[in-house]
Design an enzyme around this catalytic site. Structure first.
Site, PDB file in Angstrom:
ATOM      1  N   GLU A 251       0.807  -1.212   0.000  1.00 49.78           N
ATOM      2  CA  GLU A 251       0.000   0.000   0.000  1.00 49.78           C
ATOM      3  C   GLU A 251       0.851   1.277   0.000  1.00 49.78           C
ATOM      4  O   GLU A 251       1.725   1.454   0.857  1.00 49.78           O
ATOM      5  CB  GLU A 251      -0.919  -0.008   1.232  1.00 49.78           C
ATOM      6  N   THR A 296      -5.689   1.742  -5.461  1.00 45.93           N
ATOM      7  CA  THR A 296      -5.323   0.345  -5.235  1.00 45.93           C
ATOM      8  C   THR A 296      -6.086  -0.594  -6.152  1.00 45.93           C
ATOM      9  O   THR A 296      -5.524  -1.540  -6.712  1.00 45.93           O
ATOM     10  CB  THR A 296      -5.582  -0.049  -3.766  1.00 45.93           C
ATOM     11  N   HIS A 411      -1.200   3.133   4.618  1.00 44.66           N
ATOM     12  CA  HIS A 411      -2.179   3.987   3.939  1.00 44.66           C
ATOM     13  C   HIS A 411      -2.212   5.360   4.603  1.00 44.66           C
ATOM     14  O   HIS A 411      -2.041   5.471   5.813  1.00 44.66           O
ATOM     15  CB  HIS A 411      -3.567   3.339   3.993  1.00 44.66           C
ATOM     16  N   ASP A 470       1.471  -0.162  -5.034  1.00 46.24           N
ATOM     17  CA  ASP A 470       0.271   0.006  -5.854  1.00 46.24           C
ATOM     18  C   ASP A 470       0.137   1.400  -6.444  1.00 46.24           C
ATOM     19  O   ASP A 470      -0.302   1.574  -7.581  1.00 46.24           O
ATOM     20  CB  ASP A 470      -0.988  -0.381  -5.071  1.00 46.24           C
ATOM     21  N   HIS A 471       0.520   2.428  -5.682  1.00 45.11           N
ATOM     22  CA  HIS A 471       0.419   3.810  -6.165  1.00 45.11           C
ATOM     23  C   HIS A 471       1.238   4.706  -5.248  1.00 45.11           C
ATOM     24  O   HIS A 471       1.808   4.235  -4.257  1.00 45.11           O
ATOM     25  CB  HIS A 471      -1.043   4.272  -6.224  1.00 45.11           C
TER      26      HIS A 471
END
Length: 637
Positions: A251, A296, A411, A470-471
């Site tokens: 994440e 995500t 996150h 993911d990002h």
């Protein structure tokens, strides 16, 4: 003064001017629209006017409740502006209709993240509403609309202002509404509220495309696919045949964290650093996320379908009823069992519906885990208990299996509970950056714990393990502190593109790895994996290029139409040299790749919006029937 106090037009003009000024200030303070010339600067100042006249003008139709309607419209527009401001502070993007639908589905997990993006000073964005209420109750207490003719004049004037605005915008950027993938351009040239109207029409258009689609629409896509297919690396093809597969979504983890040291010399992610340099794992250090508003979920979609995410919203929310030919479905033909492990509830991001369309056999969601206060943080299960509780479920799966683990601890807002890690926060002058390094370290510890467990139970030596960021986690709002953390004066446009790099690790038992420098993106992972498993992808419609192939292409497309390549980078309207980090000597150096990037994005959008894969039948592929899958939760004892 008495005449003024009774003049509804004066009250209306005050409302328009206040709203106009406030919106312009918001453009300057909270949005990074990138004005490059005097015309663009003028348009950023000018474009709120037509929207203010048009929308506030509806109040002139109400004679009896003019002030109430005007203030109500003004408050609604202020709320919309503020919602975009909060959203932009993290996502560097504007809210779309599909995003609102996502919020309806996912609101339960968004509270802490949204709160972290707000500040007390934001009350400024509602001060004009407060002032109008005060004026309406005092000086303009007796104001009423006597005739609706004023509305007709205001409407005509607002349309004239918009046409002038649009004409100037087209002069500076031709085909603005038809060729741009970047919402920043729409807002910069036409305004935040006109953008919202355009977005609504765009959503209606995309939603209706499926009805009129046919298989003939695939002809150009198939021809393009044949022309751009990347054959596998003959020395690596099939090296992982018959092995299990484990994906781990890390994440919000960005690549600059690899080998990053705190000012005291302490490594933030020592375990991931060791993977990058152990010689037994492929580590791709020029690998980029390509997500859009789905974040995500977009990364999942890219990795398993080798298609691009949508320009608006998320495929998981808006196109979950489509036909897909995803990796789990392909692997069924080779005897694979598939499962997802996720420490949040199955309805979050509509995963319980989307995973059926992708062909996942099992979905271990929060109902399978101990979701106690001690075990949960941010969006769900903490990474350490998540991996620990997942191991018995993983071990119970029939082999070979294809699995995916979605971590959550790292996150935004990157908070870590006391006692979860002894790694200290940073001291870079930005709470998000300070907490990010601590949160990343916690995730690194959890991943080491997971790898140790895989080795202990014997799965490590017969499983392909793929770890990917993911990002992005830190946005341009954090760049001042991030520049300090990295020891640079400022973050340049080229550095900004490089901050879209996320790490990719591929460990194949018995295969030597190493650091791989080729440019790649999330869309490239599926063909890379399937070729390692000995499955040629030439019969499938996809836009990825095998990362390990000698013929791997040298560019990566972003969802907004920008790209990174070996030699040049396109960011906005500008072309930069990778070698110098400065503007390219020839600004046309990006044109060739830019054309191909936009072509791919348009074709991918057409496939998804029109659900074209329902007309495509690859050799040997058995279509998925989502009704065959039921994620009922754990069996009660």
């Amino acid at each position: 003064m008495k005449k003024i106090a009774h003049n509804h037009l004066v009250f209306f003009v005050i409302a328009v001017v206040l709203f106009w000024i406030k919106t312009y200030i918001a453009y300057q303070l909270d949005f990074r629209l990138g004005t490059d010339n005097n015309l663009q600067k003028f348009l950023v100042f000018f474009n709120p006017l037509s929207s203010a006249l048009f929308f506030l003008g509806f109040a002139l139709l109400s004679k009896k409740y003019f002030k109430r309607v005007l203030i109500g419209i003004q408050f609604f527009l202020s709320f919309l502006l503020y919602a975009n401001i909060v959203y932009y502070r993290f996502f560097n993007d504007f809210i779309t209709v599909p995003v609102l639908l996502q919020a309806k589905s996912n609101a339960g997990g968004l509270g802490d993240s949204a709160a972290g993006l707000m500040s007390f000073s934001d009350i400024f964005y509602f001060t004009d509403t407060i002032l109008l209420i005060v004026l309406a109750c005092t000086f303009f207490k007796q104001v009423k609309v006597k005739t609706r003719k004023t509305y007709q004049i205001v409407l005509l004037f607002s349309i004239t202002v918009f046409l002038v605005n649009y004409g100037l915008a087209e002069k500076d950027r031709p085909n603005l509404l038809s060729l741009s993938f970047d919402r920043n351009y729409i807002v910069k040239y036409l305004g935040a509220y006109n953008y919202t109207v355009f977005d609504i029409f765009q959503y209606i258009h995309s939603s209706s495309q499926r009805v009129f689609a046919s298989g003939s629409n695939l002809t150009n896509v198939e021809n393009y696919r044949k022309a751009t297919y990347t054959p596998p690396n003959p020395t690596l093809f099939g090296k992982a045949k018959g092995m299990n597969v484990i994906f781990v979504s890390m994440e919000s983890f960005q690549n600059f964290m690899i080998d990053y040291k705190m000012p005291n010399g302490q490594l933030v992610t020592p375990f991931l650093d060791s993977l990058a340099h152990d010689g037994n794992t492929f580590y791709f250090d020029h690998f980029y996320h390509q997500t859009g508003q789905g974040k995500t979920s977009d990364a999942e979609f890219l990795m398993e379908n080798s298609l691009y995410p949508l320009n608006q919203g998320a495929v998981f929310i808006n196109k979950a009823q489509n036909t897909y030919q995803a990796t789990p479905a392909i692997l069924k033909g080779y005897g694979y069992n598939s499962a997802v492990f996720h420490g949040n509830y199955k309805t979050f991001w509509n995963r319980n519906v989307m995973y059926k369309a992708l062909g996942y056999d099992q979905f271990f969601d929060a109902s399978y885990y101990s979701m106690t206060p001690q075990n949960t943080k941010n969006f769900g299960m903490k990474d350490k208990p998540f991996f620990a509780e997942s191991m018995p479920m993983l071990e119970s799966l029939k082999q070979p299996f294809y699995t995916k683990f979605i971590t959550l601890s790292n996150h935004f807002p990157f908070e870590v509970d006391p006692g979860d890690t002894d790694f200290p926060k940073g001291n870079f002058g930005d709470w998000a950056v300070d907490q990010y390094v601590q949160s990343a370290n916690y995730m690194d510890q959890a991943l080491k714990q997971f790898f140790d467990a895989l080795k202990k139970d014997g799965l490590y030596d017969k499983t392909v393990i793929i770890l990917y960021g993911d990002h992005y986690g830190l946005s341009s709002n954090n760049y001042t502190a991030l520049a300090k953390a990295l020891g640079v004066d400022k973050i340049t446009p080229v550095m900004d593109s490089n901050f879209q790099q996320v790490p990719l690790f591929i460990h194949v038992p018995g295969v030597k790895g190493g650091v791989e420098h080729q440019v790649g993106g999330e869309v490239d992972v599926r063909p890379t994996l399937l070729h390692l498993l000995g499955m040629d992808t030439k019969d499938y419609i996809e836009f990825g290029s095998d990362l390990l192939s000698p013929q791997h292409r040298n560019w990566v497309a972003f969802r907004n139409g920008d790209f990174v390549s070996t030699n040049v980078i396109q960011s906005g309207d500008k072309c930069y040299s990778v070698a110098t980090g400065s503007l390219a000597a020839n600004q046309k150096a990006c044109n060739s790749i830019s054309t191909q990037v936009k072509n791919e994005l348009q074709m991918s959008d057409m496939i998804v919006n029109q659900d074209l894969l329902r007309f495509y039948h690859p050799n040997g592929f058995k279509p998925i029937n989502p009704t065959d899958y039921q994620y009922l939760g754990p069996t009660k004892k």
